[in-house]
Design a protein around this motif. Structure first.
Motif, PDB file in Angstrom:
ATOM      1  N   THR A   6       0.841  -1.180   0.000  1.00  0.00           N
ATOM      2  CA  THR A   6       0.000   0.000   0.000  1.00  0.00           C
ATOM      3  C   THR A   6       0.880   1.235   0.000  1.00  0.00           C
ATOM      4  O   THR A   6       2.034   1.191   0.378  1.00  0.00           O
ATOM      5  N   GLY A   7       0.330   2.386  -0.371  1.00  0.00           N
ATOM      6  CA  GLY A   7       1.067   3.627  -0.352  1.00  0.00           C
ATOM      7  C   GLY A   7       1.016   4.258   1.019  1.00  0.00           C
ATOM      8  O   GLY A   7       0.330   3.823   1.913  1.00  0.00           O
ATOM      9  N   ILE A  54      -5.558  -6.307   7.148  1.00  0.00           N
ATOM     10  CA  ILE A  54      -5.075  -5.352   8.145  1.00  0.00           C
ATOM     11  C   ILE A  54      -3.759  -4.752   7.661  1.00  0.00           C
ATOM     12  O   ILE A  54      -2.798  -5.476   7.402  1.00  0.00           O
ATOM     13  N   PRO A  55      -3.706  -3.404   7.527  1.00  0.00           N
ATOM     14  CA  PRO A  55      -2.446  -2.773   7.134  1.00  0.00           C
ATOM     15  C   PRO A  55      -1.334  -3.111   8.123  1.00  0.00           C
ATOM     16  O   PRO A  55      -1.562  -3.142   9.337  1.00  0.00           O
ATOM     17  N   MET A  56      -0.160  -3.361   7.591  1.00  0.00           N
ATOM     18  CA  MET A  56       0.947  -3.807   8.445  1.00  0.00           C
ATOM     19  C   MET A  56       2.240  -3.119   8.011  1.00  0.00           C
ATOM     20  O   MET A  56       2.495  -2.948   6.816  1.00  0.00           O
ATOM     21  N   VAL A  57       3.020  -2.739   9.012  1.00  0.00           N
ATOM     22  CA  VAL A  57       4.331  -2.133   8.750  1.00  0.00           C
ATOM     23  C   VAL A  57       5.383  -2.909   9.542  1.00  0.00           C
ATOM     24  O   VAL A  57       5.157  -3.293  10.683  1.00  0.00           O
ATOM     25  N   VAL A  58       6.509  -3.127   8.910  1.00  0.00           N
ATOM     26  CA  VAL A  58       7.639  -3.822   9.535  1.00  0.00           C
ATOM     27  C   VAL A  58       8.688  -2.786   9.920  1.00  0.00           C
ATOM     28  O   VAL A  58       8.953  -1.862   9.151  1.00  0.00           O
ATOM     29  N   ARG A 104      -4.225  -1.598  12.609  1.00  0.00           N
ATOM     30  CA  ARG A 104      -2.967  -1.874  11.908  1.00  0.00           C
ATOM     31  C   ARG A 104      -2.030  -2.654  12.813  1.00  0.00           C
ATOM     32  O   ARG A 104      -2.205  -2.684  14.031  1.00  0.00           O
ATOM     33  N   ILE A 105      -1.039  -3.253  12.183  1.00  0.00           N
ATOM     34  CA  ILE A 105      -0.083  -4.080  12.918  1.00  0.00           C
ATOM     35  C   ILE A 105       1.312  -3.535  12.658  1.00  0.00           C
ATOM     36  O   ILE A 105       1.690  -3.301  11.499  1.00  0.00           O
ATOM     37  N   LEU A 106       2.064  -3.344  13.743  1.00  0.00           N
ATOM     38  CA  LEU A 106       3.472  -2.966  13.633  1.00  0.00           C
ATOM     39  C   LEU A 106       4.302  -4.177  14.048  1.00  0.00           C
ATOM     40  O   LEU A 106       4.170  -4.668  15.175  1.00  0.00           O
ATOM     41  N   GLY A 157       9.804   0.137   5.684  1.00  0.00           N
ATOM     42  CA  GLY A 157       9.724   1.338   4.857  1.00  0.00           C
ATOM     43  C   GLY A 157       8.606   1.303   3.834  1.00  0.00           C
ATOM     44  O   GLY A 157       8.514   2.191   2.991  1.00  0.00           O
ATOM     45  N   ARG A 158       7.777   0.295   3.874  1.00  0.00           N
ATOM     46  CA  ARG A 158       6.632   0.241   2.947  1.00  0.00           C
ATOM     47  C   ARG A 158       5.492  -0.508   3.629  1.00  0.00           C
ATOM     48  O   ARG A 158       5.689  -1.205   4.622  1.00  0.00           O
ATOM     49  N   GLY A 159       4.306  -0.346   3.073  1.00  0.00           N
ATOM     50  CA  GLY A 159       3.139  -0.975   3.680  1.00  0.00           C
ATOM     51  C   GLY A 159       2.939  -2.397   3.186  1.00  0.00           C
ATOM     52  O   GLY A 159       3.265  -2.732   2.045  1.00  0.00           O
ATOM     53  N   HIS A 160       2.428  -3.237   4.077  1.00  0.00           N
ATOM     54  CA  HIS A 160       2.009  -4.596   3.728  1.00  0.00           C
ATOM     55  C   HIS A 160       0.554  -4.737   4.166  1.00  0.00           C
ATOM     56  O   HIS A 160       0.025  -3.894   4.892  1.00  0.00           O
ATOM     57  N   VAL A 161      -0.059  -5.800   3.753  1.00  0.00           N
ATOM     58  CA  VAL A 161      -1.404  -6.108   4.255  1.00  0.00           C
ATOM     59  C   VAL A 161      -1.397  -7.525   4.790  1.00  0.00           C
ATOM     60  O   VAL A 161      -0.971  -8.450   4.096  1.00  0.00           O
ATOM     61  N   PHE A 162      -1.828  -7.674   6.039  1.00  0.00           N
ATOM     62  CA  PHE A 162      -1.957  -9.001   6.635  1.00  0.00           C
ATOM     63  C   PHE A 162      -3.397  -9.458   6.464  1.00  0.00           C
ATOM     64  O   PHE A 162      -4.319  -8.761   6.872  1.00  0.00           O
ATOM     65  N   LYS A 163      -3.575 -10.627   5.877  1.00  0.00           N
ATOM     66  CA  LYS A 163      -4.930 -11.150   5.661  1.00  0.00           C
ATOM     67  C   LYS A 163      -5.218 -12.249   6.675  1.00  0.00           C
ATOM     68  O   LYS A 163      -4.476 -13.227   6.768  1.00  0.00           O
ATOM     69  N   THR A 164      -6.283 -12.079   7.423  1.00  0.00           N
ATOM     70  CA  THR A 164      -6.649 -13.084   8.413  1.00  0.00           C
ATOM     71  C   THR A 164      -7.489 -14.171   7.752  1.00  0.00           C
ATOM     72  O   THR A 164      -8.030 -13.984   6.649  1.00  0.00           O
TER      73      THR A 164
END
Ligand code: URA
Length: 301
Positions: free
Chosen positions: A6-7, A269-273, A232-234, A256-263
């Motif tokens: 995601t942006g 759920i938007p996720m950032v590492v 969201r998840i960090l 440094g970029r967005g991910h999406v965690f799918k349950t």
């Protein structure tokens, strides 16, 4: 589970955030001053413009690490007494990259975990869990702690010595830094954030968790995410990131970029590492990047 990208808007800071950045050791940033509503944006509104996605290219230097002991602070969400948990649908173990070459772990003592559907039942189930050999060396299983409902969920690796003593996540020096980082975006574990680990029991000597331990324990984390439904998840550190995303990519590639965690129940759920706080304690120069990751997480739609 799967991931997409995601942006995110460009980060900015306001005076409160500057204060917290100084608290966590960052004196200067190259970020622009925040517009008047920046604090609202940092807490999850959609006010900032989108940022272009970044390629997965840079190699990582991040490694999670141990946590020096500190005096035990009083925590509002101490672990509850164990209670029997009802059975539910079959668990979905999280994907894991290729197992490292390590000696075999102690044998699992029970059948695979079937995590409870009720949050307090799940807590009791974790406290009593004997699904892998780590239970034999623990003082406490660390279920997690924090706000419910939780706007954010923070996922770390595994309890360290202090966490094992107190039965609570991130209560050592890493936890102090994590609290300061969360405060820098206007969040606290008391009001906004639930904190949990991939592994609920301390690996001896803080060694890396083994694949069979991850397989035994990860259904609990999956259920926690499903029940908490965070906005969201960090994800902190290489181990947790690789586990949740089912990849062996480096932190440098994932942050440094967005991910999406799918349950399993179909939620995205938007996720950032980001870097693990223990790594940041050893490599303070990376705190500026961790700050960027926090701002990214705050701004993800
Ligand atoms: N490191 C983690 O990953 N989790 C904790 O709870 C403490 C330190």
């Amino acid at each position: 589970m799967s991931q997409t990208e995601t942006g995110a808007p460009p980060p900015s800071i306001n005076p409160l955030q500057k204060f917290w950045l100084r608290e966590i050791g960052i004196e200067k940033t190259w970020l622009p001053a925040a517009p008047p509503k920046a604090r609202d944006a940092a807490r999850g509104s959609n006010a900032e413009p989108a940022q272009a996605l970044q390629p997965r290219a840079a190699p990582s230097t991040a490694t999670p690490g141990g946590d020096a002991p500190r005096p035990a602070p009083a925590r509002p969400d101490a672990p509850a007494a164990a209670s029997p948990a009802p059975e539910s649908a079959a668990p979905r173990p999280l994907a894991r990259p290729a197992p490292p070459a390590v000696p075999p772990a102690a044998p699992a003592r029970t059948e695979p975990v079937v995590p409870a559907q009720d949050f307090e039942a799940l807590r009791g189930q974790v406290i009593q869990c004997t699904a892998c050999g780590l239970c034999s060396g623990r003082r406490h299983a660390v279920f997690g702690m924090g706000a419910r409902p939780a706007r954010w969920m923070v996922v770390g690796e595994a309890p360290g010595e202090q966490e094992d003593r107190q039965g609570l996540p991130f209560v050592g020096r890493s936890g102090q830094l994590l609290d300061a980082m969360l405060a820098s975006v206007g969040l606290s574990r008391e009001k906004d954030v639930f904190i949990a680990n991939v592994i609920k029991c301390r690996p001896p000597g803080n060694r890396n968790p083994r694949p069979e331990e991850v397989a035994a324990c990860s259904p609990y984390l999956m259920r926690q995410i499903e029940l908490l439904k965070p906005e969201r998840i960090l994800v902190l550190g290489r181990f947790a990131a690789q586990t949740l995303l089912g990849t062996d990519a480096t932190i440098g590639n994932l942050r440094g970029r967005g991910h999406v965690f799918k349950t399993d129940d179909g939620r995205s759920i938007p996720m950032v590492v980001s870097y693990h706080p223990a790594y940041l304690l050893r490599s303070p120069a990376e705190k500026a990047r961790a700050w960027q990751d926090l701002r990214l997480a705050a701004a993800l739609a």
